[in-house]
Structure formats: C-alpha cells, structure tokens
Scaffold this motif. Structure first.
Motif: not given
Ligand code: PBG
Length: 327
Positions: A198-209
């Motif tokens: 599991k990478y420290a990714s910019a693609f998790y933004g909407p999930f955190r919302d």
C-alpha cells in the motif's frame, strides 16, 4: 516464420475468433464492492468527490447488498464514516462492539448471508488526527502499541461476522499478530487479506473525504505507507505477510501500480487483489463527465487490465455497474 505466413490479425478478424483467443476473462465474481456506511436510517448521501458513489445508512446498505448478490458480486468491503463525536485521539470506537462497522456487518449477514464481508482494519476512521495508528505527543506513529489495538479491532469485527479481515494500516508485524489473535479466539476460518503493498498515494484523496478523515489529517502517511518509487520493497512486504499468515495480499492503488502486480504474480503463488482506489474512480468519472471517454468500455477495460496483470480480483467502486455490464 514471419509475414505473410504469420499474420496476427487473422485471429482478430471476427468476434467469434476474438472470443476464442481471449486470454483474460472478467466476470462479476472477480469484483469486490467497497461501500461507505454512515449513521441514521434511510440515508443515501452523495460523496462530492466521487460522483455516483453514496454513503449509505445500515438499512440502505442491506438493500444494496441484496442487489450486489443478485448481480453475482461475491464480496462487499465496508468503510465507516464514523460520527465526529465518536472519534478520539486513540480511536477507541474501533473496539466498540456496536460501532457503525459492526452494525453494518450484522446487517449484511442478515440481508445477504451468501455475500462475503471484508472489513478494513486501521484506526483512521476513528481517530481525530486521521492517522491509521496511535501517535506519540510529538506525532510519531507507535507501531507495536497500534498492533494491540488492531488485534482488538479485528476480533471485534470477527465477532460481528466479518469473513475477511483486511489490515490497511501498514504497521510492521500486524498480520502475524492479528492471525494469532484470530486463532486463539476460535476464528480459524476468518481470512486475512493484507494490504501488503500500500503506497503513500495522492489517489486516496476522495476516500478521505468519503470517510470524513481528510479535514483533520495532520501531516502525511509516508512513515508507514510505501514510497511510490519502490518496487522491490513490495516483494519484501508481501513475503513477510505470507509468512505471517495472510491468505491473500493487495496492491493499492491499482492502475498506476500494474507493474507491482505483475512482479508479485511472477514471484508468489498467493492470490493478489488490487484496489482501484477513489482517485482512480474519480478520474474515470471526470473523463466520462467531460465527454472524453465511453463509460462502459473505459470501466471494463481498466478492470480487465488488473486481471491481465495477474490479479485474482479487484476492489472497485464500479463493481455494480461492471457486474451489470458483464451479466
Ligand atoms: C485507510 C484506507 C485508505 C483507503 C482504504 N483504507 C486511505 C488512506 O490510507 O489514507 C483508500 C481507499 C480509496 O482511496 O479508495 N486505512
């Protein structure tokens, strides 16, 4: 033998022949559907950053689950949007046997017992600071103390009926510790799907919302999630998780990391799953909304790529739509 004896277009020249020579087949049974759960009743709450995805209250989740089962989707993954007043420094709500996650697990088992239920293990939906683990005063992650809580969280979910425990926290040693905890409490058939790479990714933004952890996330997750620049390290993560008792492993995000999936496939015989994450979903939907992609073809092509790369299955927010198209 070269041209004209060999013409690769021959086998492509008709639909029947393409079907006959197809190397990879995507079916609804390859899909795991991640769903966001929220409190209340009768709630279907759109998530701004993920057009087409809603947070569902437990009763609405039960309805959605029946539909998913009828579409041939084998498993649902649950993510709670914990009420703000139930979040704390130490994420203790993760251990509450009546938390939103446990209510959702029980409702799912009640509504669609034939469905597998996968539950996320990590503290971020329960902590006020939005990190996956416990923090020291000066904001450092406490690996081993976090593991103790994760064991409790896993047992809490297993008691409610979870079938697959999926630790997404990236603490060292948590898979083995959770496996021990499950074994010593009689949950020997509860599976572990490790979020191994599991990478420290910019693609998790909407999930955190979607789970309400973005507003207050202090700093980033780079001290525990992997560096996107690393591939060999993923092999080490997966090797450890297999030795610690993982039944399957996950690569996350998905499409930008197909090379990782392929190299894991070539090195291990463990089932590999990919998580096509919230940002990937949002990108595809944005392109569709902008009129630059054909929805159905884009969705199925991306999902097929995961299987071609070597996945046993994919966690995707497009699961119901894709299953409908495939059915
Ligand atoms: C957190 C968790 C995350 C996702 C799944 N579990 C986010 C994070 O690590 O910050 C991301 C899923 C997605 O983006 O769709 N434990």
């Amino acid at each position: 033998m070269t041209y004209p004896a060999t013409r690769l277009r021959r086998t492509r020249s008709a639909a029947w022949s393409r079907a006959l020579h197809r190397e990879t087949i995507l079916t609804p049974a390859d899909l795991i559907w991640p769903v966001f759960v929220t409190s209340g009743t009768g709630v279907t709450e759109p998530i701004k950053t993920m057009p087409g995805v809603n947070r569902l209250s437990v009763d609405m989740l039960a309805k959605a689950a029946k539909e998913a089962a009828s579409l041939g989707i084998p498993c649902i993954a649950l993510f709670p949007n914990t009420q703000p007043e139930r979040r704390s420094e130490d994420g203790a709500e993760a251990l509450n046997p009546d938390n939103l996650m446990c209510q959702a697990i029980r409702a799912l088992k009640d509504a669609a017992p034939e469905l597998g239920v996968l539950t996320d293990v990590a503290l971020d939906p329960y902590t006020t600071h939005g990190h996956d683990g416990l923090l020291t005063q000066d904001g450092r992650i406490l690996n081993d103390a976090t593991i103790e809580v994760l064991i409790g969280q896993s047992l809490n979910q297993a008691r409610a009926g979870a079938d697959i425990i999926a630790p997404s926290d990236m603490m060292d040693g948590r898979v083995g510790a959770i496996r021990d905890g499950l074994e010593s409490h009689g949950f020997d058939l509860v599976q572990i799907m490790a979020y191994s790479a599991k990478y420290a990714s910019a693609f998790y933004g909407p999930f955190r919302d979607a789970v309400g952890s973005s507003g207050h996330l202090k700093g980033d997750k780079k001290t525990y999630q992997m560096d996107p620049a690393n591939a060999r390290e993923a092999l080490r993560e997966v090797e450890l998780d297999i030795l610690e008792g993982a039944d399957s492993v996950m690569v996350k995000p998905g499409l930008p990391y197909l090379d990782i999936i392929r190299s894991l496939r070539d090195s291990f015989d463990v089932p590999i799953f990919a998580y096509q994450v919230s940002g990937e979903y949002a990108m595809i939907e944005a392109a569709i909304a902008a009129g630059v992609l054909d929805r159905d073809r884009a969705i199925l092509e991306a999902l097929t790529a995961f299987k071609r790369a070597g996945c046993a299955g994919v966690l995707t927010y497009h699961a119901p739509h894709a299953a409908r198209l495939l059915g």
